[in-house]
Design a protein around this motif. Structure first.
Motif, mmCIF file in Angstrom:
data_model
loop_
_atom_site.group_PDB
_atom_site.id
_atom_site.type_symbol
_atom_site.label_atom_id
_atom_site.label_comp_id
_atom_site.label_asym_id
_atom_site.label_seq_id
_atom_site.Cartn_x
_atom_site.Cartn_y
_atom_site.Cartn_z
ATOM 1 N N HIS A 181 13.921 1.409 -8.944
ATOM 2 C CA HIS A 181 14.516 1.416 -10.288
ATOM 3 C C HIS A 181 15.471 0.234 -10.455
ATOM 4 C CE1 HIS A 181 16.121 2.768 -14.046
ATOM 5 N NE2 HIS A 181 17.332 2.934 -13.533
ATOM 6 N N SER A 182 16.240 -0.060 -9.427
ATOM 7 C CA SER A 182 17.163 -1.196 -9.471
ATOM 8 C C SER A 182 16.383 -2.504 -9.617
ATOM 9 C CB SER A 182 18.004 -1.219 -8.190
ATOM 10 O OG SER A 182 18.807 -2.365 -8.155
ATOM 11 N N ASN A 183 15.292 -2.640 -8.869
ATOM 12 C CA ASN A 183 14.449 -3.845 -8.968
ATOM 13 C C ASN A 183 13.837 -3.965 -10.370
ATOM 14 O OD1 ASN A 183 15.026 -4.351 -6.307
ATOM 15 N ND2 ASN A 183 13.050 -3.626 -5.547
ATOM 16 N N ASP A 184 13.373 -2.838 -10.927
ATOM 17 C CA ASP A 184 12.792 -2.845 -12.270
ATOM 18 C C ASP A 184 13.835 -3.235 -13.313
ATOM 19 O OD1 ASP A 184 10.401 -2.025 -11.156
ATOM 20 O OD2 ASP A 184 10.560 0.056 -11.856
ATOM 21 N N THR A 185 15.058 -2.734 -13.158
ATOM 22 C CA THR A 185 16.128 -3.033 -14.107
ATOM 23 C C THR A 185 16.498 -4.511 -14.057
ATOM 24 O OG1 THR A 185 16.999 -0.797 -13.854
ATOM 25 C CG2 THR A 185 18.490 -2.429 -14.791
ATOM 26 N N ARG A 186 16.598 -5.057 -12.841
ATOM 27 C CA ARG A 186 16.901 -6.490 -12.708
ATOM 28 C C ARG A 186 15.800 -7.359 -13.280
ATOM 29 N NH1 ARG A 186 18.331 -6.834 -6.672
ATOM 30 N NH2 ARG A 186 18.420 -4.601 -6.760
#
Length: 190
Positions: A181-186
């Motif tokens: 999720h963090s990678n997708d948000t970035r």
């Protein structure tokens, strides 16, 4: 008094000669003798967690598991089976993991796991969407053991893993989902 001939199940060779597949050799799921039910709040949307759970071929990237084969390959489906190895470092248990329920609407799945030495696990997971893009994952593991001294020995040898294993697996899933999720948000911010 004449005895009536007893009906018998057709032999495997008879089934094959008729063009039918041989029956699967099913081992009965043993009665649960230990139940573990950890729960975690995941700081990621339920869809991210669900995607990880239903991609059984990718489980080795975050669970303590080495995936050796998925039958049939592709998206999650009832009856899909994964062959792999799991267990503590000193005892790798070969086994099969088979989806028995996939409920995409309610984010629920169940599977039967058959491990070496007669150990079985019926796993049930459900994901509950929460506010602010979070979700709760509930994990229920019903462990079963073979009868006799082998089952008692396995339970003693793995007692610590029965308590810590499911919680560790859930934490690994949580970390993987939050990282994705963090990678997708970035990626969406760039």
């Amino acid at each position: 008094m004449k005895s009536q001939p007893r009906a018998t199940a057709p032999a495997v060779a008879d089934l094959i000669s008729l063009g039918l597949p041989p029956p699967k050799l099913a081992l009965p799921i043993t009665t649960p003798t230990y139940l573990a039910c950890p729960t975690e709040i995941v700081e990621a949307p339920v869809g991210v967690v669900w995607k990880l759970l239903t991609n059984i071929s990718g489980w080795g990237s975050f669970f303590d598991l080495r995936v050796t084969r998925v039958e049939p390959p592709g998206p999650a489906a009832k009856g899909q089976r994964m062959l792999g190895e799991t267990g503590p470092r000193w005892l790798h248990l070969g086994g099969s993991f088979e989806y028995t329920l996939i409920d995409e609407t309610h984010y629920k799945l169940e599977m039967d796991v058959r491990l070496s030495l007669g150990m079985t696990v019926h796993e049930a997971l459900d994901c509950v969407p929460l506010e602010d893009g979070r979700c709760r994952v509930n994990y229920h593991c019903n462990f079963g053991f073979a009868g006799g001294w082998r089952g008692r020995l396995m339970r003693v040898l793995l007692s610590r893993g029965l308590k810590e294993g499911p919680a560790d697996s859930l934490l690994r899933l949580k970390r993987a989902a939050e990282q994705e999720h963090s990678n997708d948000t970035r990626a969406s911010e760039t």
